[in-house]
Design an enzyme around this catalytic site. Structure first.
Site, PDB file in Angstrom:
ATOM      1  CB  CYS A 114      -1.009   0.144   1.173  1.00  0.00           C
ATOM      2  SG  CYS A 114      -1.655  -1.473   1.316  1.00  0.00           S
ATOM      3  CG  HIS A 261      -3.607   2.607   0.323  1.00  0.00           C
ATOM      4  ND1 HIS A 261      -3.761   1.898  -1.045  1.00  0.00           N
ATOM      5  CD2 HIS A 261      -4.166   1.960   1.277  1.00  0.00           C
ATOM      6  CE1 HIS A 261      -4.079   0.698  -0.665  1.00  0.00           C
ATOM      7  NE2 HIS A 261      -4.383   0.494   0.728  1.00  0.00           N
ATOM      8  CG  ASN A 291      -6.928  -1.844  -1.254  1.00  0.00           C
ATOM      9  OD1 ASN A 291      -5.844  -1.552  -2.070  1.00  0.00           O
ATOM     10  ND2 ASN A 291      -7.007  -1.720   0.080  1.00  0.00           N
TER      11      ASN A 291
END
Length: 334
Positions: A114, A261, A291
């Site tokens: 991430c 993120h 994601n």
């Protein structure tokens, strides 16, 4: 010498997994509940014969085509992935060959999730401003959906596959990419982990074993401690924001846009409110991609520009956080 992001593009696989698809598999979760909890409508899923290198090549080719970039101008390929094609060779070298880049370019992988895009930008900046190279092709690419156990709805609703490509270059002007702050805490490694599929095995993280979670293993069985990651994020992100602002010599209201993120909408909204950032200055752009780990920030940058939310000359705070545990932030001028 001063590094700058000159262009960004991204690529998503064709196949999708919608909230309706998930609700059909998990009737206890409605389409509305999944959307409200995650902020995601669709996730793109790599085909069985589609791997990290394929997504990275597609993203790079799109970058070259969309922005008129000559592949021969690339001096270095820096590829971030946690789902490489092979343990060896490095995926970056495979991508270099498939893109037809010069054999005199450097090519290496970094293994981060991430926070990976911000780390990669920092490394690209170092390569450029130390005089080693002029143009760095920064690629982020992952096929996390392969790691996800099909019965684990807690992570299956979140993750999608995708790749991004950014050209980081020396434009000879003022510093437009800087004030980097990094952090890592390996004691939280078990909070987001793929316990199987590597050389060591799952013994170090017993809570992550599929048996402990009541699943039949798919060979990888990605595990996420949702509350642990959430608490870590709420603690570390405000501290990181303060550290980046201090290093940049900026006040919070001098930041034009905030691009974090894209973990999930619920978490991002908590962070936005905690920091007191107006919604119009805060990017949420995961609805049609999910994601995508290290690709979420570059995807969000592209989508914000397309929407008119991001324009040239803006000061942008970027911040990645998650698996590792790892985090990194910086300020860029768009």
């Amino acid at each position: 010498m001063a590094a700058r992001i000159a262009a960004v593009s991204y690529h998503l696989p064709a196949a999708t997994l919608s909230n309706a698809d998930l609700a059909a598999e998990f009737p206890e979760w409605s389409v509305e509940k999944i959307g409200a909890k995650t902020g995601i409508v669709n996730r793109h899923v790599a085909a069985d014969d589609e791997f990290a290198s394929d997504l990275a090549v597609a993203a790079a080719q799109r970058l070259f085509d969309e922005h008129g970039i000559d592949p021969n101008s690339i001096d270095y390929v820096l590829l971030c992935t946690q789902s490489p094609d092979y343990y060896m060779p490095t995926t970056a070298v495979l991508v270099q060959e498939r893109l037809g880049l010069r054999t005199s370019v450097g090519a290496t992988d970094i293994t981060l999730g991430c926070s990976g895009y911000v780390y990669a930008l920092g490394l690209a900046k170092g390569l450029i401003e130390s005089g080693q190279v002029r143009n760095v092709l920064v690629l982020t690419t992952d096929t996390y959906t392969r790691f996800v156990n099909p019965r684990d709805k807690s992570v299956r609703t979140l993750f999608g596959d995708g790749a991004s490509a950014s050209l980081v270059t020396d434009d000879g002007g003022a510093d437009a990419l800087g004030s980097f702050v990094y952090g890592s805490d390996g004691s939280g490694g078990g909070q987001l982990v793929v316990p199987n599929g590597g050389l060591k095995g799952s013994e170090a993280y017993p809570a992550a074993s599929p048996e402990a979670r009541g699943f039949e293993s798919n060979g990888y069985d990605l595990y996420m401690d949702g509350p642990g990651i959430f608490n870590f994020t709420l603690e570390i992100v405000p501290k990181s924001v303060d550290a980046v602002l201090a290093k940049a010599g900026l006040q919070q209201d001098e930041v034009d846009l905030w691009v974090f993120h894209q973990a999930n909408a619920f978490m991002l909204e908590h962070l936005r409110k905690k920091l007191g950032v107006p919604s119009e200055h805060f990017v949420v752009a995961m609805g049609e991609s999910g994601n995508t780990v290290s690709s979420t920030i570059p995807i969000a940058l592209v989508e914000a520009e397309r929407a008119g939310q991001l324009t040239r000359g803006m000061k942008v705070m970027i911040l990645g956080f998650g698996v590792g545990l790892s985090w990194a932030g910086a300020v860029l001028e768009w």
